[in-house]
Design a protein around this motif. Sequence first.
Motif, PDB file in Angstrom:
ATOM      1  N   UNK A 150       0.911  -1.186  -0.153  1.00  0.00           N
ATOM      2  CA  UNK A 150      -0.020   0.156  -0.136  1.00  0.00           C
ATOM      3  C   UNK A 150       0.988   1.015  -0.086  1.00  0.00           C
ATOM      4  N   UNK A 151       0.154   2.284  -0.460  1.00  0.00           N
ATOM      5  CA  UNK A 151       1.039   3.542  -0.480  1.00  0.00           C
ATOM      6  C   UNK A 151       0.188   4.798   0.223  1.00  0.00           C
ATOM      7  N   UNK A 152       1.164   5.267   1.237  1.00  0.00           N
ATOM      8  CA  UNK A 152       0.247   6.520   1.907  1.00  0.00           C
ATOM      9  C   UNK A 152       0.943   7.743   1.671  1.00  0.00           C
ATOM     10  N   UNK A 160      -0.659  11.819   7.506  1.00  0.00           N
ATOM     11  CA  UNK A 160      -0.552  10.903   6.476  1.00  0.00           C
ATOM     12  C   UNK A 160      -1.822  11.065   5.906  1.00  0.00           C
ATOM     13  N   UNK A 161      -2.036  10.971   4.495  1.00  0.00           N
ATOM     14  CA  UNK A 161      -3.238  11.165   3.798  1.00  0.00           C
ATOM     15  C   UNK A 161      -3.774   9.605   3.650  1.00  0.00           C
ATOM     16  N   UNK A 162      -4.929   9.713   2.924  1.00  0.00           N
ATOM     17  CA  UNK A 162      -5.767   8.419   2.717  1.00  0.00           C
ATOM     18  C   UNK A 162      -4.742   7.628   1.939  1.00  0.00           C
ATOM     19  N   UNK A 163      -4.669   6.326   2.445  1.00  0.00           N
ATOM     20  CA  UNK A 163      -3.912   5.192   1.845  1.00  0.00           C
ATOM     21  C   UNK A 163      -4.614   4.545   0.599  1.00  0.00           C
ATOM     22  N   UNK A 164      -3.823   3.986  -0.123  1.00  0.00           N
ATOM     23  CA  UNK A 164      -4.402   3.099  -1.185  1.00  0.00           C
ATOM     24  C   UNK A 164      -3.484   2.029  -1.590  1.00  0.00           C
ATOM     25  N   UNK A 165      -4.224   1.071  -2.174  1.00  0.00           N
ATOM     26  CA  UNK A 165      -3.414  -0.391  -2.463  1.00  0.00           C
ATOM     27  C   UNK A 165      -2.754  -0.127  -3.746  1.00  0.00           C
ATOM     28  N   UNK A 166      -1.430  -0.565  -3.779  1.00  0.00           N
ATOM     29  CA  UNK A 166      -0.750  -0.492  -4.947  1.00  0.00           C
ATOM     30  C   UNK A 166      -0.587  -1.977  -5.669  1.00  0.00           C
ATOM     31  N   UNK A 167      -0.646  -2.982  -5.110  1.00  0.00           N
ATOM     32  CA  UNK A 167      -0.245  -4.223  -5.617  1.00  0.00           C
ATOM     33  C   UNK A 167      -0.846  -5.273  -4.593  1.00  0.00           C
ATOM     34  N   UNK A 168      -1.484  -6.367  -5.173  1.00  0.00           N
ATOM     35  CA  UNK A 168      -2.031  -7.529  -4.292  1.00  0.00           C
ATOM     36  C   UNK A 168      -1.376  -8.770  -5.120  1.00  0.00           C
ATOM     37  N   UNK A 169      -0.586  -9.644  -4.209  1.00  0.00           N
ATOM     38  CA  UNK A 169       0.287 -10.559  -4.872  1.00  0.00           C
ATOM     39  C   UNK A 169      -0.416 -11.891  -4.578  1.00  0.00           C
ATOM     40  N   UNK A 170      -0.157 -12.858  -5.788  1.00  0.00           N
ATOM     41  CA  UNK A 170      -0.662 -14.326  -5.380  1.00  0.00           C
ATOM     42  C   UNK A 170       0.424 -15.175  -5.556  1.00  0.00           C
ATOM     43  N   UNK A 171       0.244 -16.588  -5.087  1.00  0.00           N
ATOM     44  CA  UNK A 171       1.359 -17.335  -5.166  1.00  0.00           C
ATOM     45  C   UNK A 171       1.761 -18.322  -4.133  1.00  0.00           C
ATOM     46  N   UNK A 172       2.715 -19.158  -4.147  1.00  0.00           N
ATOM     47  CA  UNK A 172       3.156 -19.745  -2.947  1.00  0.00           C
ATOM     48  C   UNK A 172       4.466 -20.452  -3.381  1.00  0.00           C
ATOM     49  N   UNK A 173       4.968 -21.396  -2.495  1.00  0.00           N
ATOM     50  CA  UNK A 173       6.305 -21.783  -2.554  1.00  0.00           C
ATOM     51  C   UNK A 173       6.276 -23.053  -1.895  1.00  0.00           C
ATOM     52  N   UNK A 174       7.689 -23.561  -1.454  1.00  0.00           N
ATOM     53  CA  UNK A 174       7.490 -25.013  -1.215  1.00  0.00           C
ATOM     54  C   UNK A 174       7.589 -25.294   0.264  1.00  0.00           C
ATOM     55  N   UNK A 175       7.748 -24.152   1.101  1.00  0.00           N
ATOM     56  CA  UNK A 175       7.758 -24.487   2.728  1.00  0.00           C
ATOM     57  C   UNK A 175       6.073 -24.506   3.198  1.00  0.00           C
TER      58      UNK A 175
END
Length: 339
Positions: A150-152, A160-175
């Motif tokens: 997120x960016x604020x 601090x002004x109103x926050x907004x989301x920049x990126x939502x990630x998906x995925x997984x790995x081996x652990x």
Amino acid sequence: MGNSLSQTPEPFLLFTGGFTQLRQADPFLSVGGIEHDTSKFGKGISIFGLTKEGAFVQKGAPVWAGENPSFLCLDPRGRFLYTTNETTEFEGKKDSGGVRSFRIQPSSSGEVALELLSAQPSLGSHPCMIATDKRGARLFVANYSGGSISLVPIKDDGRLAESRQLAQYQGASVDPARQLASHAHSVAFAPNDEAVFVCDLGTDKVMQYSYDTVTGTWTPNNMNYMPLQQGLGPRHLVFHPTLPFAYVVCELAAVICVYRYNSDTKCLVYHSSCEMLPSGWPSEGGELMVVTNQHSHNMVSFHVDRATGILTPTGHQIEVPLISCVRIVNWKDLERSAQ
């Protein structure tokens, strides 16, 4: 305040953050199955002076900064302090932690106060790391359990002004315990702020973006992520102050990966790796190192041999409950920002 600030006995000022409660939704919390004594929980942001000999001088009682102020970030000019609140709910907003801003108020007596200025939701659970660009105009937030960034925006007065989301990630790995989903763990800026990098511990990737310092927008690079060996768990990335290298601390395998930074493509190129050594935060001049120990609830200091890099304990330590972060400020920098 004038030159009186430089008369304080300790040349450096330390702000420490930590945990005030357990984060129930995060399996990382019970590290090694340790059951934490609730009397050892932190009470907020603690402030210390650091002498040239490495001794710690506490500056009053801890400042309450909301639940779990686990990571701290300083304004580039040393005027403001920002903190995460690493939670799953913030001021009634579910699936979100928070971020807060404080004004640093030093006095000629050597005491320091923090004035709460503002708070905003992080728009993702368990914000675990924050970073500002060099202009101090924007705060980037890595939400660990939320798997997002997120960016604020930051106003001129530190609010601090109103926050907004920049990126939502998906995925997984081996652990199977730590990598069932994306876990954004840190944000790092290239030395001139032309690029931004995100360590995703859950997917074994370092995301790569070009960054516009004027508009605050970012766009994925042609190679939008750097893959790491599965199971390493990239946690934190820092750039060398003068050479074109970046270092990625990998939590799950105790390895540091070294990358060469290409300023033309704004991408990282793998260089080498090595086993991880104990990490700390060197003071100005590199003569002292301060290290925090979350499980032993303390902060210690070491002398650093500038020729060999060998560490020697100063013999100084201080108890800080569930400490997880420390930031060091030179009193002279506070003096300049107060003028």
